[in-house]
Design a protein around this motif. Structure first.
Motif, PDB file in Angstrom:
ATOM      1  N   ASP A   1       0.853  -1.182   0.000  1.00 52.53           N
ATOM      2  CA  ASP A   1       0.000   0.000   0.000  1.00 52.53           C
ATOM      3  C   ASP A   1       0.892   1.236   0.000  1.00 52.53           C
ATOM      4  O   ASP A   1       1.308   1.723   1.048  1.00 52.53           O
ATOM      5  CB  ASP A   1      -0.910  -0.015   1.236  1.00 52.53           C
ATOM      6  CG  ASP A   1      -1.858   1.177   1.289  1.00 52.53           C
ATOM      7  OD1 ASP A   1      -1.802   2.064   0.398  1.00 52.53           O
ATOM      8  OD2 ASP A   1      -2.656   1.235   2.251  1.00 52.53           O
ATOM      9  N   GLU A   2       1.201   1.730  -1.205  1.00 56.30           N
ATOM     10  CA  GLU A   2       2.126   2.857  -1.335  1.00 56.30           C
ATOM     11  C   GLU A   2       1.659   4.101  -0.598  1.00 56.30           C
ATOM     12  O   GLU A   2       2.459   4.934  -0.205  1.00 56.30           O
ATOM     13  CB  GLU A   2       2.350   3.185  -2.814  1.00 56.30           C
ATOM     14  CG  GLU A   2       3.171   2.138  -3.529  1.00 56.30           C
ATOM     15  CD  GLU A   2       3.443   2.498  -4.982  1.00 56.30           C
ATOM     16  OE1 GLU A   2       3.280   3.677  -5.352  1.00 56.30           O
ATOM     17  OE2 GLU A   2       3.828   1.586  -5.727  1.00 56.30           O
ATOM     18  N   GLY A   3       0.346   4.228  -0.396  1.00 59.80           N
ATOM     19  CA  GLY A   3      -0.198   5.403   0.287  1.00 59.80           C
ATOM     20  C   GLY A   3      -0.105   5.323   1.805  1.00 59.80           C
ATOM     21  O   GLY A   3      -0.376   6.308   2.496  1.00 59.80           O
ATOM     22  N   LEU A   4       0.277   4.184   2.339  1.00 63.05           N
ATOM     23  CA  LEU A   4       0.356   4.007   3.780  1.00 63.05           C
ATOM     24  C   LEU A   4       1.614   4.687   4.330  1.00 63.05           C
ATOM     25  O   LEU A   4       2.714   4.473   3.827  1.00 63.05           O
ATOM     26  CB  LEU A   4       0.374   2.511   4.129  1.00 63.05           C
ATOM     27  CG  LEU A   4       0.396   2.167   5.615  1.00 63.05           C
ATOM     28  CD1 LEU A   4      -0.921   2.570   6.281  1.00 63.05           C
ATOM     29  CD2 LEU A   4       0.642   0.678   5.811  1.00 63.05           C
ATOM     30  N   ASP A   5       1.438   5.485   5.357  1.00 63.75           N
ATOM     31  CA  ASP A   5       2.575   6.164   5.990  1.00 63.75           C
ATOM     32  C   ASP A   5       3.143   5.251   7.074  1.00 63.75           C
ATOM     33  O   ASP A   5       2.527   5.057   8.124  1.00 63.75           O
ATOM     34  CB  ASP A   5       2.111   7.488   6.597  1.00 63.75           C
ATOM     35  CG  ASP A   5       3.235   8.260   7.262  1.00 63.75           C
ATOM     36  OD1 ASP A   5       4.419   7.906   7.066  1.00 63.75           O
ATOM     37  OD2 ASP A   5       2.928   9.240   7.980  1.00 63.75           O
ATOM     38  N   VAL A   6       4.315   4.674   6.820  1.00 64.25           N
ATOM     39  CA  VAL A   6       4.955   3.790   7.794  1.00 64.25           C
ATOM     40  C   VAL A   6       6.002   4.527   8.633  1.00 64.25           C
ATOM     41  O   VAL A   6       6.680   3.905   9.454  1.00 64.25           O
ATOM     42  CB  VAL A   6       5.575   2.537   7.118  1.00 64.25           C
ATOM     43  CG1 VAL A   6       4.500   1.693   6.452  1.00 64.25           C
ATOM     44  CG2 VAL A   6       6.679   2.916   6.141  1.00 64.25           C
ATOM     45  N   SER A   7       6.117   5.843   8.434  1.00 61.84           N
ATOM     46  CA  SER A   7       7.132   6.602   9.179  1.00 61.84           C
ATOM     47  C   SER A   7       6.938   6.519  10.697  1.00 61.84           C
ATOM     48  O   SER A   7       7.945   6.496  11.419  1.00 61.84           O
ATOM     49  CB  SER A   7       7.210   8.050   8.698  1.00 61.84           C
ATOM     50  OG  SER A   7       5.997   8.718   8.924  1.00 61.84           O
ATOM     51  N   PRO A   8       5.704   6.447  11.243  1.00 58.13           N
ATOM     52  CA  PRO A   8       5.590   6.284  12.694  1.00 58.13           C
ATOM     53  C   PRO A   8       6.226   4.981  13.195  1.00 58.13           C
ATOM     54  O   PRO A   8       6.796   4.947  14.286  1.00 58.13           O
ATOM     55  CB  PRO A   8       4.073   6.283  12.944  1.00 58.13           C
ATOM     56  CG  PRO A   8       3.499   7.061  11.805  1.00 58.13           C
ATOM     57  CD  PRO A   8       4.384   6.699  10.629  1.00 58.13           C
ATOM     58  N   LEU A   9       6.143   3.939  12.399  1.00 59.00           N
ATOM     59  CA  LEU A   9       6.778   2.660  12.759  1.00 59.00           C
ATOM     60  C   LEU A   9       8.291   2.815  12.834  1.00 59.00           C
ATOM     61  O   LEU A   9       8.923   2.401  13.813  1.00 59.00           O
ATOM     62  CB  LEU A   9       6.454   1.611  11.688  1.00 59.00           C
ATOM     63  CG  LEU A   9       5.338   0.625  11.935  1.00 59.00           C
ATOM     64  CD1 LEU A   9       5.139  -0.254  10.716  1.00 59.00           C
ATOM     65  CD2 LEU A   9       5.553  -0.198  13.164  1.00 59.00           C
ATOM     66  N   LEU A  10       8.856   3.402  11.798  1.00 58.27           N
ATOM     67  CA  LEU A  10      10.305   3.559  11.736  1.00 58.27           C
ATOM     68  C   LEU A  10      10.810   4.552  12.778  1.00 58.27           C
ATOM     69  O   LEU A  10      11.877   4.358  13.360  1.00 58.27           O
ATOM     70  CB  LEU A  10      10.730   3.951  10.325  1.00 58.27           C
ATOM     71  CG  LEU A  10      10.392   2.904   9.249  1.00 58.27           C
ATOM     72  CD1 LEU A  10      10.702   3.439   7.861  1.00 58.27           C
ATOM     73  CD2 LEU A  10      11.116   1.589   9.501  1.00 58.27           C
ATOM     74  N   ALA A  11      10.013   5.588  13.068  1.00 56.72           N
ATOM     75  CA  ALA A  11      10.405   6.560  14.094  1.00 56.72           C
ATOM     76  C   ALA A  11      10.408   5.900  15.476  1.00 56.72           C
ATOM     77  O   ALA A  11      11.329   6.124  16.276  1.00 56.72           O
ATOM     78  CB  ALA A  11       9.460   7.763  14.074  1.00 56.72           C
ATOM     79  N   ALA A  12       9.411   5.093  15.764  1.00 57.08           N
ATOM     80  CA  ALA A  12       9.350   4.387  17.050  1.00 57.08           C
ATOM     81  C   ALA A  12      10.521   3.405  17.168  1.00 57.08           C
ATOM     82  O   ALA A  12      11.136   3.261  18.231  1.00 57.08           O
ATOM     83  CB  ALA A  12       8.014   3.665  17.201  1.00 57.08           C
ATOM     84  N   PHE A  13      10.841   2.752  16.066  1.00 55.46           N
ATOM     85  CA  PHE A  13      11.959   1.808  16.046  1.00 55.46           C
ATOM     86  C   PHE A  13      13.281   2.535  16.304  1.00 55.46           C
ATOM     87  O   PHE A  13      14.094   2.113  17.126  1.00 55.46           O
ATOM     88  CB  PHE A  13      11.986   1.079  14.704  1.00 55.46           C
ATOM     89  CG  PHE A  13      13.081   0.058  14.590  1.00 55.46           C
ATOM     90  CD1 PHE A  13      13.009  -1.132  15.282  1.00 55.46           C
ATOM     91  CD2 PHE A  13      14.180   0.296  13.787  1.00 55.46           C
ATOM     92  CE1 PHE A  13      14.021  -2.080  15.181  1.00 55.46           C
ATOM     93  CE2 PHE A  13      15.193  -0.644  13.670  1.00 55.46           C
ATOM     94  CZ  PHE A  13      15.108  -1.834  14.379  1.00 55.46           C
TER      95      PHE A  13
END
Length: 177
Positions: free
Chosen positions: A145-157
């Motif tokens: 899903d190209e429209g999904l913002d996964v930045s919160p996942l990576l920021a938490a990581f």
């Protein structure tokens, strides 16, 4: 902490030794994506109920595991409304779970294309394509899903990694830079 609500259901088979591990990325993953389902075990008996549920759920289920039979997620069309099954543990432990659970080999297997570099500075791996379970989940979700913002996942990581690095004595921390 900002949560992410993907269409894709994440199901994690977690090796028992990872549950209380201080560097456990699945804990962070579950905080950011609360619908993540985590099943702890190793043997077929440990996952017997789950395997039946997955086989009868009516949604496509994909095993995320690089192997000779897996196909790059970018080489096929997979809808976001699916289930991604990931194995959480060292490569050796993940392989053992795979060997002890023949039902996993009945699932179509997918992997990420080459080129992803791990941000997981606090854990070492003998393989260059190693990603944490959280990283693999984030990149797979983004591929579906190209429209999904996964930045919160990576920021938490990244925050978890930074906290763990800060907790280390200086001489130990230097080994991870």
């Amino acid at each position: 902490m900002q949560q992410v609500k993907p269409q894709t259901q994440l199901v994690i088979l977690q090796h028992p030794s990872e549950v209380e591990h201080k560097k456990n990325s699945v804990k962070v993953l579950s905080l950011v994506i609360p619908d993540t389902q985590v099943y702890v075990g190793e043997t077929e008996a440990d996952f017997a109920l789950l395997s039946k549920q997955l086989m009868n759920c009516g949604r496509p289920v994909y095993l995320v595991y690089p192997s000779e039979r897996s196909v790059s997620v970018e080489q096929q069309t997979i809808g976001a409304d699916c289930i991604l099954l990931l194995i959480d543990g060292t490569w050796r432990k993940a392989f053992k779970i795979l060997q002890l659970n023949p039902w996993l080999t009945q699932l179509p297997a997918v992997h990420l294309p080459e080129g992803y570099e791990s941000r997981y500075k606090i854990r070492k791996s003998s393989r260059s394509d190693s990603l944490s379970t959280l990283e693999a989940s984030a990149y797979m979700l983004k591929a579906l899903d190209e429209g999904l913002d996964v930045s919160p996942l990576l920021a938490a990581f990244d925050a978890m990694v930074a906290i763990r690095l800060q907790a280390m004595p200086t001489e130990v921390r230097l080994r991870y830079d």
